[in-house]
Write an enzyme that holds these catalytic residues in place. Structure first.
Site, PDB file in Angstrom:
ATOM      1  N   LYS A   1       3.094 -11.428   8.156  1.00 39.86           N
ATOM      2  CA  LYS A   1       1.918 -10.795   7.552  1.00 39.86           C
ATOM      3  C   LYS A   1       1.400 -11.767   6.505  1.00 39.86           C
ATOM      4  O   LYS A   1       2.085 -12.081   5.525  1.00 39.86           O
ATOM      5  CB  LYS A   1       2.251  -9.452   6.919  1.00 39.86           C
ATOM      6  CG  LYS A   1       1.032  -8.786   6.266  1.00 39.86           C
ATOM      7  CD  LYS A   1       1.378  -7.488   5.572  1.00 39.86           C
ATOM      8  CE  LYS A   1       0.134  -6.924   4.871  1.00 39.86           C
ATOM      9  NZ  LYS A   1       0.445  -5.698   4.089  1.00 39.86           N
TER      10      LYS A   1
ATOM     11  N   VAL B   1      -2.610  -6.226   9.691  1.00 43.61           N
ATOM     12  CA  VAL B   1      -1.944  -5.124   8.998  1.00 43.61           C
ATOM     13  C   VAL B   1      -2.910  -4.717   7.899  1.00 43.61           C
ATOM     14  O   VAL B   1      -3.039  -5.393   6.890  1.00 43.61           O
ATOM     15  CB  VAL B   1      -0.584  -5.539   8.419  1.00 43.61           C
ATOM     16  CG1 VAL B   1       0.034  -4.369   7.659  1.00 43.61           C
ATOM     17  CG2 VAL B   1       0.357  -6.020   9.508  1.00 43.61           C
TER      18      VAL B   1
ATOM     19  N   TYR C   1       6.558 -11.523   5.013  1.00 44.82           N
ATOM     20  CA  TYR C   1       5.373 -11.093   4.264  1.00 44.82           C
ATOM     21  C   TYR C   1       5.079 -12.135   3.203  1.00 44.82           C
ATOM     22  O   TYR C   1       5.788 -12.250   2.211  1.00 44.82           O
ATOM     23  CB  TYR C   1       5.661  -9.729   3.645  1.00 44.82           C
ATOM     24  CG  TYR C   1       4.511  -9.009   2.987  1.00 44.82           C
ATOM     25  CD1 TYR C   1       3.201  -9.478   3.039  1.00 44.82           C
ATOM     26  CD2 TYR C   1       4.743  -7.821   2.308  1.00 44.82           C
ATOM     27  CE1 TYR C   1       2.168  -8.791   2.435  1.00 44.82           C
ATOM     28  CE2 TYR C   1       3.718  -7.119   1.706  1.00 44.82           C
ATOM     29  CZ  TYR C   1       2.440  -7.599   1.755  1.00 44.82           C
ATOM     30  OH  TYR C   1       1.415  -6.908   1.157  1.00 44.82           O
TER      31      TYR C   1
ATOM     32  N   THR D   1       0.834  -1.204   0.000  1.00 43.28           N
ATOM     33  CA  THR D   1       0.000   0.000   0.000  1.00 43.28           C
ATOM     34  C   THR D   1       0.865   1.249   0.000  1.00 43.28           C
ATOM     35  O   THR D   1       0.450   2.300  -0.486  1.00 43.28           O
ATOM     36  CB  THR D   1      -0.933  -0.008   1.208  1.00 43.28           C
ATOM     37  OG1 THR D   1      -1.675  -1.233   1.224  1.00 43.28           O
ATOM     38  CG2 THR D   1      -1.912   1.152   1.170  1.00 43.28           C
TER      39      THR D   1
END
Length: 314
Positions: free
Chosen positions: A185, A225, A157, A69
Site C-alpha cells: 500500500k 486502498v 504499508y 482510517t
C-alpha cells in the site's frame, strides 16, 4: 481475489521480467474501512457488519480493517480480532479481508499477525515501525520476521508521513523475494520509485492516496486502498472499470471528478478517519465517534463534506 489480467510490459535489456506472483492479490477496489464505534465509544460490531456489507455490495472487492482510517492505534488487540471475525461473518467470501497489525514493536506485530490468522483474515497490512526510525536493514528484518509469523500473505504499508521512515524501493525489491510478502500500500508519493518496484517485482501495488488511484493503475498497479470509498465506493471503482474497459478518457474524467471530495476528505487538515466518519454519520451510515486524541469535525466541515459528496454522487 485475483488481479485483472493486463498486457505484459515491453521487456527491456536492463530489467528482467518479474517472476510470477507467489500469492494472489487481494482484489482491485479495496476500502480502508472505518471502525464504527457506539455513542459511548465502544466497538460497534453490528455497525461494522452493516457497513462492510454495504461496501461490498457497492463494488468493494476487499476491505482493509484496522488501518490508519480504522483508528488502529486506539483499538485493543482483542477489538482488532473481534472486528475481523464480525466482518468475515458479514461478507463471507465475497471480499478479501486484510487487517492492520503493524506496530512499533516487532514482537507485538508478530503476535497480532498470528491473531489475525486465527480470526479469519485473508492477509495482514504491516506498516513500517514508527517513532524508533529503524534503518533499512532493520526494517527489512522486521518485515521478514512478521511474514514468517503466520501463513498469511503480507501487504507492506509505506506511509513515511506518519511513520517517519520510508520503505525504500530497493528494500521493497529485496522483500519481494519473500514468498508471503505479496503487496504494497503506497502512500509515499514517489511515483518514480513505485514504477521501479513495479518493473522489477511481482508485488501487487495499491495506491494508498486516492488522488493517485488512476495514475498508479495505469502503470500496472493492482488497484487502490481507498478512504474515500467509505462514502463513494461506486464512484471510486468506476475509474478502474472504465480503464479496464479501454476507455482511458472516461477513466481520466471520472478520476478528475473525484478530486473535490478527495481534497475535502484528505487534504483539509483533518485525518481521513475524522472526515470519513463525519460524512458517514451525516449520510445515516454506521460510523460513530472517533476516539481521542482525534476529535469530531465541526458543523461547517460536515456541511462542506456533504456538499462535495452530493456533487459527486448525484
Amino acid at each position: 481475489m485475483t488481479k485483472p489480467s493486463r498486457p505484459p510490459a515491453s521487456p527491456t535489456a536492463a530489467l528482467p521480467d518479474p517472476a510470477p506472483a507467489s500469492a494472489p492479490a487481494f482484489g482491485r477496489a479495496l476500502c480502508a474501512m472505518v471502525t464504527p464505534f457506539t455513542g459511548s465509544g465502544g466497538l460497534d460490531l453490528d455497525g461494522a457488519q452493516r457497513l462492510a456489507d454495504r461496501l461490498v455490495s457497492a463494488g468493494c472487492d476487499g476491505l482493509v480493517l484496522s488501518g490508519t482510517t480504522g483508528e488502529s492505534p486506539t483499538t485493543s488487540d482483542a477489538e482488532k480480532a473481534e472486528l475481523v471475525r464480525a466482518v468475515r461473518e458479514a461478507v463471507g467470501e465475497r471480499a478479501s479481508i486484510v487487517t492492520g497489525v503493524g506496530t512499533f514493536d516487532t514482537r507485538h506485530t508478530t503476535q497480532l499477525t498470528s491473531d489475525a490468522e486465527k480470526a479469519g483474515a485473508d492477509g495482514v497490512l504491516v506498516v513500517a515501525p514508527y517513532y524508533s526510525l529503524p534503518p533499512q536493514d532493520a526494517l527489512e528484518a522486521h518485515f521478514r520476521e512478521v511474514a514468517d509469523a503466520s501463513g498469511l500473505p503480507v501487504m507492506l504499508y509505506d506511509i513515511p508521513g506518519r511513520t517517519g521512515v520510508r520503505i525504500e524501493p530497493d528494500t521493497l525489491i529485496r522483500l519481494a523475494e519473500h514468498p508471503r510478502i505479496v503487496a504494497v500500500k503506497d502512500c509515499s508519493a514517489d511515483f518514480l520509485g513505485a514504477q521501479k518496484v513495479l518493473a522489477r517485482t511481482a508485488l501487487a501495488y495499491y495506491a494508498g492516496c486516492d488522488e493517485h488511484n488512476l495514475a498508479l493503475y495505469a502503470v500496472g498497479a493492482a488497484g487502490y486502498v481507498s478512504t474515500v470509498a467509505n462514502v463513494a465506493p461506486e464512484r471510486m471503482r468506476a475509474v478502474l472499470d472504465a480503464f479496464d474497459a479501454g476507455d482511458t478518457a472516461e477513466a481520466a474524467r471520472l478520476q478528475r471528478g473525484t478530486a473535490e471530495l478527495v481534497e475535502s476528505m484528505m487534504a483539509s487538515g483533518l485525518p481521513g478517519a475524522v472526515t470519513a466518519k463525519a460524512l458517514l454519520g451525516d449520510l445515516g451510515l454506521p460510523a460513530g465517534p472517533v476516539r481521542a486524541p482525534l476529535r469530531p469535525a465541526d458543523r461547517a466541515t460536515v456541511a462542506g463534506l456533504r456538499a462535495a459528496h452530493d456533487r459527486l454522487t448525484t
